[in-house]
Every structure is written in structure tokens, then in C-alpha cells.
Design a protein around this motif. Structure first.
Motif, mmCIF file in Angstrom:
data_model
loop_
_atom_site.group_PDB
_atom_site.id
_atom_site.type_symbol
_atom_site.label_atom_id
_atom_site.label_comp_id
_atom_site.label_asym_id
_atom_site.label_seq_id
_atom_site.Cartn_x
_atom_site.Cartn_y
_atom_site.Cartn_z
ATOM 1 N N ILE A 345 5.324 -7.279 -3.941
ATOM 2 C CA ILE A 345 3.872 -7.416 -3.792
ATOM 3 C C ILE A 345 3.418 -6.809 -2.464
ATOM 4 N N SER A 346 4.156 -7.099 -1.399
ATOM 5 C CA SER A 346 3.767 -6.628 -0.068
ATOM 6 C C SER A 346 3.797 -5.108 0.027
ATOM 7 N N THR A 347 4.872 -4.500 -0.438
ATOM 8 C CA THR A 347 5.012 -3.047 -0.339
ATOM 9 C C THR A 347 3.929 -2.325 -1.118
ATOM 10 N N ASN A 348 3.537 -2.887 -2.247
ATOM 11 C CA ASN A 348 2.557 -2.229 -3.118
ATOM 12 C C ASN A 348 1.135 -2.723 -2.897
ATOM 13 N N SER A 349 0.914 -3.578 -1.895
ATOM 14 C CA SER A 349 -0.405 -4.181 -1.706
ATOM 15 C C SER A 349 -1.502 -3.145 -1.500
ATOM 16 N N GLY A 350 -1.173 -2.016 -0.883
ATOM 17 C CA GLY A 350 -2.177 -0.998 -0.598
ATOM 18 C C GLY A 350 -2.713 -0.290 -1.816
ATOM 19 N N VAL A 351 -2.066 -0.455 -2.980
ATOM 20 C CA VAL A 351 -2.547 0.198 -4.209
ATOM 21 C C VAL A 351 -2.933 -0.847 -5.249
ATOM 22 N N LEU A 352 -3.175 -2.082 -4.788
ATOM 23 C CA LEU A 352 -3.611 -3.150 -5.680
ATOM 24 C C LEU A 352 -5.060 -3.528 -5.338
ATOM 25 N N SER A 353 -5.498 -4.686 -5.763
ATOM 26 C CA SER A 353 -6.896 -5.089 -5.577
ATOM 27 C C SER A 353 -7.234 -5.264 -4.102
ATOM 28 N N GLN A 354 -8.530 -5.307 -3.818
ATOM 29 C CA GLN A 354 -8.991 -5.428 -2.443
ATOM 30 C C GLN A 354 -8.514 -6.726 -1.796
ATOM 31 N N GLU A 355 -8.503 -7.845 -2.553
ATOM 32 C CA GLU A 355 -8.117 -9.117 -1.956
ATOM 33 C C GLU A 355 -6.637 -9.138 -1.577
ATOM 34 N N ILE A 356 -5.803 -8.482 -2.359
ATOM 35 C CA ILE A 356 -4.373 -8.408 -2.021
ATOM 36 C C ILE A 356 -4.174 -7.514 -0.797
ATOM 37 N N ASP A 357 -4.857 -6.393 -0.801
ATOM 38 C CA ASP A 357 -4.772 -5.473 0.334
ATOM 39 C C ASP A 357 -5.288 -6.137 1.603
ATOM 40 N N ASP A 358 -6.385 -6.872 1.487
ATOM 41 C CA ASP A 358 -6.957 -7.553 2.656
ATOM 42 C C ASP A 358 -6.013 -8.615 3.214
ATOM 43 N N GLU A 359 -5.313 -9.329 2.321
ATOM 44 C CA GLU A 359 -4.371 -10.350 2.779
ATOM 45 C C GLU A 359 -3.211 -9.716 3.548
ATOM 46 N N SER A 360 -2.720 -8.599 3.050
ATOM 47 C CA SER A 360 -1.648 -7.897 3.761
ATOM 48 C C SER A 360 -2.134 -7.438 5.131
ATOM 49 N N PHE A 361 -3.342 -6.893 5.181
ATOM 50 C CA PHE A 361 -3.904 -6.448 6.455
ATOM 51 C C PHE A 361 -4.076 -7.623 7.422
ATOM 52 N N ALA A 362 -4.538 -8.750 6.900
ATOM 53 C CA ALA A 362 -4.814 -9.907 7.753
ATOM 54 C C ALA A 362 -3.570 -10.349 8.504
ATOM 55 N N PHE A 363 -2.403 -10.279 7.845
ATOM 56 C CA PHE A 363 -1.197 -10.691 8.559
ATOM 57 C C PHE A 363 -0.620 -9.559 9.398
ATOM 58 N N TYR A 364 -0.360 -8.415 8.771
ATOM 59 C CA TYR A 364 0.384 -7.366 9.469
ATOM 60 C C TYR A 364 -0.433 -6.645 10.538
ATOM 61 N N SER A 365 -1.752 -6.634 10.412
ATOM 62 C CA SER A 365 -2.568 -5.963 11.426
ATOM 63 C C SER A 365 -3.309 -6.938 12.336
ATOM 64 N N THR A 366 -3.961 -7.947 11.740
ATOM 65 C CA THR A 366 -4.720 -8.876 12.578
ATOM 66 C C THR A 366 -3.803 -9.851 13.307
ATOM 67 N N THR A 367 -2.940 -10.550 12.564
ATOM 68 C CA THR A 367 -2.065 -11.539 13.202
ATOM 69 C C THR A 367 -1.049 -10.886 14.141
#
Length: 629
Positions: A345-367
Motif C-alpha cells: 500500500i505504501s509503495t503504491n500510495s502515489g498512484v492511488l486515491s487522494q486520501e491514501i496519498d495524503d496519508e503517506s505524505f502526512a507521515f513521510y513528509s510532515t512527520t
């Protein structure tokens, strides 16, 4: 780049101001920069009228560097960094979608805008079906169609998630690990194809320990308040990703992912040790490898990965291998299924829905990095389509035709040769190097091969299948193509014409296996390089970068390869001891720097970059003086 050297954030600012540094360094304190510059040019036999003509066409300032960013209340002898850039530091606000900003980032923004323009022109033209132009346009449009992605949600991953759910045995698990590079999951023991360090004309498989999510082993093992908090946030993030897939007991499963990754991190080498080339080159035959590391079905693993008839390989971290095999065998199948599912799920988050992509961004970029806001969708689309392991080189062909003048290539080549001469003079004047080592050093220096702006031979990417309506399939096709391209190199001679960056990349690198220095077109523009700028600006800017990359050929690790790119000790023992003593002192110096309160630099880990920076800038200044005769 063999190792690709990434520029550090503080270095970006340093080099952005280094043109000013080199210019002021040659000026008497009582003179203004303009007065002294004209005097230097006059002494060099150059007409100041020619300078006036150049001043009118330089992109930045009067002669190629922006002096408005200085803080004139600071004496340059007290704090040159603040003097040269203080006004900018006080007034510039880092964009909300970035964790840092400097000259490199500014040029990346420009490069992205240019690539966006190229792509949107192709979209408007509606190129012929199956043409490369059409593939570029369709891949970008499939990324930009967020409505379709939101409607699909997690659905594109359902078949792969079911394959993970169906794992029942250790054999099934090994098959899943073997498929990981293509399916976008992860594995604790991985591999990559690279150049054989003692025979740069052939490829070699490198087997390594991998498979963690956080930036470094310390994030799992140290118990500072910050890192404990990050681990808690990680578990919560993993649980939310599981909830997108409808998993029950998401929090419990998330804890198993952290437990597995913590165990992997326990056996990973410290980061300074991981960059030691003497320790990470351990070649052996495939039969020797299987005997040395039993308890794992290597034949099944490699055959599933599409690797057949393997004769030899390199073990990167030998002491970690057996403990990781033991970890694989003692950890429950269900725990490994949770691990695989999260990474899918994590590796492919950038090509899935906005909410999945946003969750990945929230941890790996914001946190993790403190970035509060995602980049614009178009910027992320440009990055996806324009990266090296995508359609980036095809875009690069258009980029250089449109934005890179051929004359700049020759001017850069002349700068490279002048930096080579400056380094040669330093080697000649070195008082701690004996003649035998000096001869080898000169041989290596004279064998440096510069690659400038763009490849002479472009890669054929026509085999990649792209359709406008399916982003997930497009991303999978791109991943498949480059994976197959990678493993197909085994058994074949290396290609010295291949580049490790696209032409539009704002960076540079040194490849020790080919003894080459590479400068893409993206970095050959202001503030690093401007054909209309003063010599001091170009030597302080791109000259510092050129010197930095040349310096990697003689840093603590690059110096372990000879003029042919073969990893061997070409130093006499006494000279190597003298060199190690000097580099050790530099590492100790950097150990003492505390850029963030409570966080000191690891001088041994950053040693190669520090040598490149310090040596590169002094080399550029010497070359500048030589250019003025």
C-alpha cells in the motif's frame, strides 16, 4: 553514483554564494567589488568595455551574482555566510511544500516548470498513438485525473493484496519476496545489479539487507523523546493504511510491522560503516554463497525474481545475513503478511486515491521532515513522468533542444579542463605524497572522463506501454520495464554511455567505477553557470561543483579506485596513513558542528561530501586564478 552524490541543504546555500566568495577573496578590503573586479580584469589583459557588455546580459545582478541578498551590517571576516546571504535568510520564507530551500531548489522549480510546459504542449498536440510523445502525454494525464483515482480507492491493489493473503508457507513467502521489486512490496534481503568494483566492464549482483521504512536504523533503536514519538506515529500511520484496505485489528497488525522492522534494523550496519567500500565488497561464487548462508531457498528466491544461471555475486553486509535469515524463519507467516501488505500500500500510495496519498505524505513528509503541504499535483506528475526510471530521458531530449545552447557545453568543458589543471597543480605541490603515489594520482586525474549536459546515445524507451485511462497499470508497466532492464544486464558488458541522471536534473555526480564526472544540463544555468557572467561567478558556482565531483575521485572512498575504476589500493602505506590522518582530522572537525540543537554532524558519515566541498571550492579558486594568468 556508482554512488550518486546528493547535495546537502547547507551546501546548496554555500555554493549559491561561492561565486561571491571567490570574487571577494581576490579583492583588497578597501575596494568595492566593482572597482576591484575591473582592476583584476585589467591585470588579466581584458578590456573593461567587454565587461560592460557582459554585465548587460548576465541573468543575475550586474555581473552574474545577486548582491542584494547580502547583509552589509555583518563584517565578512566575522561571518562570511551571514554577510553573503544574510538579507535573503532574514526575508525569504521556505515554501510550505518544502523542508529546505536554496539554489538547487530554485533551479528544480525552474526545471519543473519547463518540463510541465513541454508535457502540456504534447498534450495539446495529441501526438500519434504509440509514439513516445503520446506516451508522455498519456502518462501525465492519467496521473492528473484524480477523479478516477478517488473512485477506485484501494481497488487497484486488491489482486496483489489477495496474493499476500493467500501465503501459507515459507516457500510462498520466499516467492513473495522474490516478486517484491516488481510488485512494489518489500523484503528483508534484497538485491541490485551494479558494476563489479574490481572489473568495471562487467555487471555483478549485490545482495544486501534492506526492508525498513524509517530513514535510518537509529530511528528504531534510539530512545530519545523524538524518536520514540516517531515510532508511535509510524504505528498509527500503518494502521490507517491498513484501514484503507478494510483490514481488521489494524493497530495490532501495525505493531507487528514495527516489530519486524526493528529486528531488521538491529542487524543493519551503522551508516558510517555502510559507506566503507573495503567492508562492503565481499564477492563469492553462487555455490559458496548458498553454503555460507543456509536456511533460505535461494534458488526459488532468485528464479522467482527472474534471475537464472547466477554464477557469482557480492554480499554487501555479510555479518547481517545469517541473523536476517533466522528472523525470516522464526517470525510468523501472518506477521510477514502484514509487513508485505503495508509496504504494498505504501509503495503504491502515489498512484492511488487522494486520501491514501495524503496519508503517506502526512507521515513521510510532515512527520519525518516537517513539510506541511504537498506539492501541487502537476509538480508531482512532472516528477513521476520525468524521473530517470520513467520517461525522463525522453523528456530530456526535448528539454536540451529547447533550453540548452550547444555553446554552453563547450564552455563547461573548458571549465572542467581548467579544474583538472588546478587539481593537477595541487597534486604536484603536495608535500606528503611520494612519487609513486603521485604518479598514480596523476594517471587517475588525467583519465577523468567528463560527461556534460546530455548523453551522446539516448535510451530507447519505446517498449514501455502507456494508456491514458489507467495510472496504476502505467506505473506497473514502467516498474516492470526498468526492473527487467536492470536484471537483463547480468552477464552483459557495462555500458559506459549510460547516464545516472536525466539532462534536466539539477545535480552532478562522480562514478568511481567509470572514473567519470557528470554534469547534466539542469545545473548548467544561473546561479551556477552563466556564459555572460564574470569569470569569478562561474568558477565560484559551477567551478565549485566541478571541483566537488572531481574531489570525490580522491575522497576517503573514491580514492580506493584507480584510474580504470578498479577498486584496489594504489597508495603506498605511508602516504595512505598520512591521508587518513588528515581525513580523520576533518571528520573530527565536522563532528563538532551542531546545525540543529542537540544534533551534531556525523563527520565520518559525511566525510566524502566534506572533502568534496572543501577541496572543490579551493580547487575552483585556484582554477580561477589560473584562468586570469
Amino acid at each position: 553514483m556508482a554512488q550518486v552524490k546528493q547535495m546537502k541543504s547547507w551546501k546548496s546555500l554555500l555554493i549559491a554564494g561561492s561565486g561571491l566568495l571567490t570574487l571577494l577573496a581576490c579583492n583588497p578590503a578597501e575596494q568595492s567589488p566593482d572597482q576591484s573586479n575591473q582592476q583584476v580584469l585589467s591585470q588579466a589583459g581584458l578590456d573593461t568595455a567587454e565587461l560592460d557588455q557582459k554585465e548587460s546580459s548576465a541573468e543575475l545582478g550586474e555581473w552574474g551574482v545577486d548582491l542584494t541578498i547580502r547583509d552589509l551590517s555583518i563584517k565578512p571576516g566575522d561571518d562570511f555566510f551571514r554577510y553573503a546571504t544574510g538579507s535573503w535568510l532574514e526575508t525569504f520564507e521556505i515554501p510550505a511544500d518544502k523542508s529546505r530551500y536554496g539554489a538547487f531548489d530554485s533551479l528544480w522549480d525552474r526545471s519543473d516548470q519547463r518540463i510541465r510546459g513541454i508535457i502540456e504542449d504534447l498534450v495539446d498536440q495529441e501526438p500519434a498513438q504509440d509514439s513516445m510523445d503520446r506516451k508522455i502525454a498519456d502518462y501525465y494525464l492519467s496521473y492528473m485525473n484524480i477523479q478516477v483515482l478517488d473512485e477506485q480507492g484501494i481497488d487497484p491493489l486488491r489482486p496483489a493484496l489477495k496474493r499476500i493473503s493467500d501465503i501459507e508457507s515459507r516457500e510462498d513467502l520466499i516467492v513473495a519476496f522474490g516478486r517484491s521489486p516488481v510488485k512494489g512490496t518489500s523484503y528483508p534481503i534484497g538485491f541490485r545489479v551494479g558494476t563489479d568494483r574490481v572489473n568495471p566492464d562487467r555487471h555483478q549482483l549485490n545482495v544486501t539487507v534492506t526492508g525498513t521504512s524509517l530513514p535510518d536504523r537509529d530511528y528504531y533503536l534510539e530512545n530519545t523523546e523524538r524518536l520514540v514519538g516517531i515510532r508511535k506515529d509510524f504505528v498509527e500511520h500503518v494502521a490507517r493504511m491498513f484501514e484503507f484496505a478494510g483490514f481488521e485489528n489494524a493497530s495490532m497488525k501495525a505493531h507487528t510491522v514495527l516489530e519486524i522492522e526493528t529486528q531488521i534494523a538491529t542487524h543493519m550496519w551503522p551508516r558510517a560503516q555502510r559507506r566503507n567500500r573495503d567492508l562492503t565488497y565481499n564477492p563469492m561464487s553462487y555455490d559458496e554463497f548458498r553454503q555460507a548462508y543456509p536456511g533460505y531457498d535461494w534458488d526459488l528466491f532468485f528464479s522467482t525474481a527472474g534471475i537464472e544461471n547466477l554464477e557469482d555475486l557480492n554480499v554487501v553486509y555479510p555479518s547481517a545475513m545469517s541473523p536476517i535469515i533466522e528472523l525470516i524463519n522464526r517470525t510468523s507467516i501472518n506477521s510477514w503478511k502484514n509487513y508485505l501488505a503495508y509496504h504494498l500500500i505504501s509503495t503504491n500510495s502515489g498512484v492511488l486515491s487522494q486520501e491514501i496519498d495524503d496519508e503517506s505524505f502526512a507521515f513521510y513528509s510532515t512527520t519525518l521532515r516537517g513539510v506541511p503541504q504537498q506539492r501541487e499535483r502537476w509538480e508531482r506528475g512532472v516528477s513521476r513522468v520525468g524521473s530517470l526510471n520513467s520517461l525522463g530521458e525522453a523528456l530530456g531530449q526535448v528539454y536540451v533542444e529547447k533550453y540548452f545552447p550547444e555553446s554552453a557545453k563547450q564552455q563547461t568543458r573548458e571549465l572542467v579542463e581548467n579544474l583538472r589543471s588546478a587539481l593537477g597543480r595541487s597534486i604536484a605541490e603536495n608535500d606528503w605524497m611520494d612519487e609513486a603515489t603521485r604518479a598514480e594520482a596523476n594517471l587517475k586525474l588525467n583519465s577523468f572522463r567528463p560527461k556534460i549536459a546530455y548523453p551522446d546515445v539516448w535510451r530507447d524507451l519505446s517498449g514501455i506501454q502507456i494508456t491514458r485511462g489507467n495510472l496504476f497499470a502505467n506505473a506497473q508497466n514502467v516498474r516492470d520495464y526498468f526492473y527487467q532492464d536492470n536484471i537483463s544486464r547480468l552477464g552483459k558488458a557495462t555500458d559506459r554511455e549510460r547516464w545516472g541522471m536525466t539532462p534536466q536534473t539539477v545535480n552532478a555526480y562522480y562514478n568511481s567505477s567509470f572514473n567519470e564526472v557528470v554534469f547534466p544540463a539542469g545545473i548548467l544555468q544561473p546561479p551556477f553557470f552563466d556564459p555572460a557572467a564574470d569569470l569569478a561567478v562561474n568558477y565560484g558556482g559551477i567551478g565549485g561543483v566541478i571541483g566537488h565531483e572531481m574531489g570525490h575521485g580522491f575522497d576517503d572512498q573514491g580514492s580506493k579506485s584507480d584510474y580504470l575504476g578498479i577498486q584496489r589500493n594504489w597508495w603506498t602505506d605511508s602516504v595512505r596513513e598520512a591521508f587518513d590522518a588528515k581525513t580523520s582530522a576533518l571528520a573530527t572537525q565536522y563532528d563538532g558542528y551542531e546545525p540543529v540543537e542537540g544534533q551534531n554532524i556525523d563527520g565520518n558519515f559525511t566525510l566524502g561530501e566534506n572533502i568534496g566541498d572543501v577541496g572543490g571550492l579551493s580547487m575552483a579558486y585556484r582554477a580561477y586564478q589560473m584562468a586570469l594568468n
